[in-house]
Design an enzyme around this catalytic site. Structure first.
Site: not given
Length: 754
Positions: A37-38, A229-230, A263, A620
């Site tokens: 994503k980043t 973002d997010e 998420q 994670r």
């Protein structure tokens, strides 16, 4: 003229490349965990600049300053110093920057003050006092939270007073005048030329909505390309601002949101999953790109994540996948007690370190509530394994824990000046710093303890009353401790010191977290009192007093200082773990009423969020994933028996390897069938079911060799031997570690069965 280089596009897979190069019009990028994503976010901005978009026309919104700095750094690696001219930052920081130029249009000075939480509480306290309201009912923290929620939902004081649902809730909570406090608070902020954090969003919305002097048009022209973002973490107000910038007539409509509905885990902060679910409806011509390839985790972990999230009813359909080699299957550890859970996690960590050559920093222990860290800290410390608490303090270093322990220390030893200084005015009882400094000075000058001083000198009338009440309180604690065990004494202190009442009255999420830590400390003391098992080479101690408990934890609290270790095992809540990754992850406390939380069991939406939280937890892990739960756990001072979490049962059989001490039923819910409240079938996981209310311990002196007995923790057993010290060796077939336990009969809670 030199042609721009697009070599960075070669680092992307096909879907990522399409998401990066489609820069015009509304775009939605659904980015699964570990999907790059980043990289997509930063390369997309770099690509815009390479395509000739002026950096100053790009607005990139994040949720942390750290994320904004990392974004700029990555963009700079592609396009150079031009990256610094991109408007990249948090919602609050960038909107504050705009308001510094435009606030005068709203009746505020451009150099307005920004109130932090303490400033806000102070203003609210003044208003409560001016209205002659009861501060114990109108707690400033709760009122602030209520006002914050109203602002985040675009509810003005006038609209608040007209909203019957809000007013009815306030009446039910015996706070019918919150709307008046809200109205006065807004007026005071305006008069003082001040905005709080919520105002940075609310006033930005007003600026764009009211559009004085065409200011909205100005910023639509300024921000021709918007990146968020997010996005799943945005609240209602943040999305409304974005729509003003990108949906109103005249907007270029070049907005790209990046996020993952699976998420979305911050509803307690005001975030709403509806924003990302509604985005395609609001922007009809949106281009959607789903980043489903996971580069982080093995196939068993990825498949388990797909299994679990499929049970949620509200979601954007996707299925993450990976090319990574399979690696080991998921391990599940069942323990009889939470203490055994801590020991088994520590044992497994040592096994992983030895077998797979893992460093401590490769390992994380995740839990649902911060109070759970105590068990794992104590287990790791016994094995001399270095650890750190991520995003918080070690259990015994948390303020509320140290405060309660200070009361205990002073109860046992009234000459403990450090403990006295900590609690003499906590909770606040009107003893000022000057008075405390004076007591310290007299104590130092006369080589006396502060306790001796306050019993011998005269104070002014107000201080005399407050100090007299404090002395009486500590004397009551000391008297109580003489005839009660450590747990009874600690519970008495917690209740009568005012610490518990303060957190209950405050009612904020922060206060609730602190209360969880107090509860965990009390549960640990109860476990200390009720522990009847004798370890190898351990001397029998009949002392279950407060003094003995404090001695038992003294080494733990001494060891809590941060040694600056780099190679440490990470302990953290699942919420804090979002965005991080580790080779090995332990997700602990997987029991109904704990994970999912008992507070989430009232509605399907809340259960869905808990499931998303579990999804975040397991994704994670890169290679090794261990899920743990305990059959019994001390909660609120009592042994509670919980069913294993429904989330364990939702993972397909083929993804699970070792299941210690568990028998699975053959029948399972159909894949994809949502487990909503009302039709949830409890997992078929065997656990000793003992009705604590029906359990009746037999007199210790009546226990004999050969008898069948029942123990709350270990289930049914047979007494094999009783030695001259009255220590019984008992075989418990259901125990998940060593079957034979050595029980001190003096403290034993055993019910004779035959």
């Amino acid at each position: 003229m030199r042609e721009p280089s697009f070599s960075y596009l070669n680092e992307l897979n096909e879907i990522q490349r399409n998401a990066v190069t489609n820069i015009d019009g509304p775009v939605m990028v659904i980015a699964g965990p570990g999907s790059g994503k980043t990289r997509v976010l930063t390369y997309r901005i770099a690509h815009m600049i390479r395509m000739g978009v002026a950096p100053g026309h790009i607005l990139a919104l994040t949720f942390t300053n750290k994320a904004a700095r990392e974004m700029k750094h990555r963009i700079e690696s592609v396009v150079g110093q031009e990256a610094n001219r991109v408007w990249a930052g948090t919602f609050h920081s960038l909107f504050a920057r705009i308001l510094r130029t435009e606030a005068h249009r709203l009746g505020f000075p451009n150099d307005f003050t920004i109130y932090d939480t303490d400033d806000t509480k102070s203003v609210i306290d003044e208003i409560i006092k001016s209205l002659n309201l009861d501060k114990k009912v109108y707690v400033a923290g709760q009122v602030r939270s209520r006002i914050s929620s109203a602002k985040s939902n675009l509810i003005t004081p006038k609209a608040y007073a007209a909203n019957e649902d809000l007013m009815a809730m306030d009446r039910m909570n015996r706070r019918p005048l919150i709307y008046q406090i809200y109205e006065k608070y807004v007026a005071k902020c305006q008069k003082a030329g001040a905005m709080d954090f919520d105002d940075l969003l609310l006033q930005m919305f007003k600026l764009l909505y009211q559009n004085p002097d065409g200011v909205r048009d100005k910023y639509q022209r300024q921000f021709r390309y918007i990146m968020v973002d997010e996005f799943q973490d945005t609240n209602y107000l943040q999305y409304e601002i974005l729509k003003l910038l990108s949906l109103y007539e005249g907007s270029p409509r070049n907005i790209c949101i990046v996020g993952d509905d699976a998420q979305s885990i911050y509803s307690f902060r005001g975030a709403t999953i509806e924003n990302i679910l509604q985005y395609e409806h609001d922007f009809k011509d949106v281009k959607t790109f789903k980043l489903e390839q996971n580069y982080r985790s093995t196939s068993f972990i990825v498949n388990a994540a797909n299994d679990v999230i499929s049970y949620n009813s509200k979601q954007i359909q996707k299925k993450i996948w990976t090319n990574r080699e399979e690696g080991p299957k998921i391990k599940i550890i069942k323990s009889m007690t939470e203490t055994e859970e801590g020991k088994r996690v520590a044992d497994t960590i040592i096994e992983q370190k030895n077998r797979y050559n893992l460093a401590n920093k490769d390992i994380a222990i995740l839990y649902r509530t911060n109070g759970q860290s105590r068990i794992f800290e104590e287990a790791l410390r016994r094995y001399n394994l270095n650890y750190r608490i991520y995003g918080g303090l070690s259990f015994y270093q948390r303020k509320e824990v140290k405060d309660l322990i200070a009361y205990m220390r002073l109860t046992v030893n009234d000459k403990d000046d450090e403990a006295l200084k900590r609690v003499i005015n906590y909770p606040r009882r009107g003893i000022g710093d000057a008075t405390i400094d004076g007591i310290m000075q007299i104590a130092n000058d006369n080589d006396m303890s502060m306790w001796d001083v306050i019993g011998r000198i005269e104070f002014n009338a107000r201080a005399k009353k407050s100090i007299g009440e404090f002395v009486t309180l500590i004397q009551a604690f000391k008297a109580y401790a003489q005839s009660h065990d450590a747990y009874q004494t600690a519970l008495y202190i917690a209740k009568h010191s005012g610490i518990v009442d303060q957190f209950k009255a405050e009612g904020t999420p922060e206060a609730e977290a602190r209360m969880e830590n107090i509860t965990s400390l009390l549960d640990g003391i109860q476990e200390f009192v009720e522990d009847d098992e004798l370890s190898v080479n351990e001397e029998i101690s009949t002392d279950k007093s407060m003094a003995q408990f404090l001695q038992s934890i003294s080494l733990m609290t001494d060891a809590d200082e941060d040694k600056g270790e780099v190679d440490t095992i990470t302990l953290m809540s699942v919420h804090a773990a979002k965005g991080l990754e580790f080779k090995s992850v332990f997700v602990t406390g997987l029991e109904e009423n704990l994970f999912p939380s008992y507070q989430s069991l009232s509605t399907p939406d809340q259960i869905d969020e808990e499931r998303r939280l579990f999804y975040v937890a397991i994704t994670r892990a890169e290679i090794y994933l261990v899920l743990t739960y305990a059959n019994s756990r001390y909660q609120f001072g009592q042994m509670r028996f919980n069913d294993p979490s429904r989330f364990i049962e939702e993972i397909s059989e083929e993804n699970i390897d070792a299941i210690t001490g568990i028998t699975r039923e053959e029948s399972r819910p159909a894949f994809g069938e949502p487990k909503l409240l009302g039709n949830f079938k409890k997992p078929g996981l065997a656990a000793p079911k003992i009705d604590a209310s029906q359990f009746k311990p037999s007199p210790p002196e009546s226990i004999r060799k050969g008898q069948k007995v029942l123990h709350l923790k270990f289930g049914e057993g047979e007494v094999m031997h009783i030695d001259e010290r009255n220590v019984a060796t008992i075989n418990f077939p259901q125990a998940t570690d060593s079957k034979e336990k050595r029980i001190v009969l003096q403290f034993a809670k055993l019910q004779i069965l035959e």
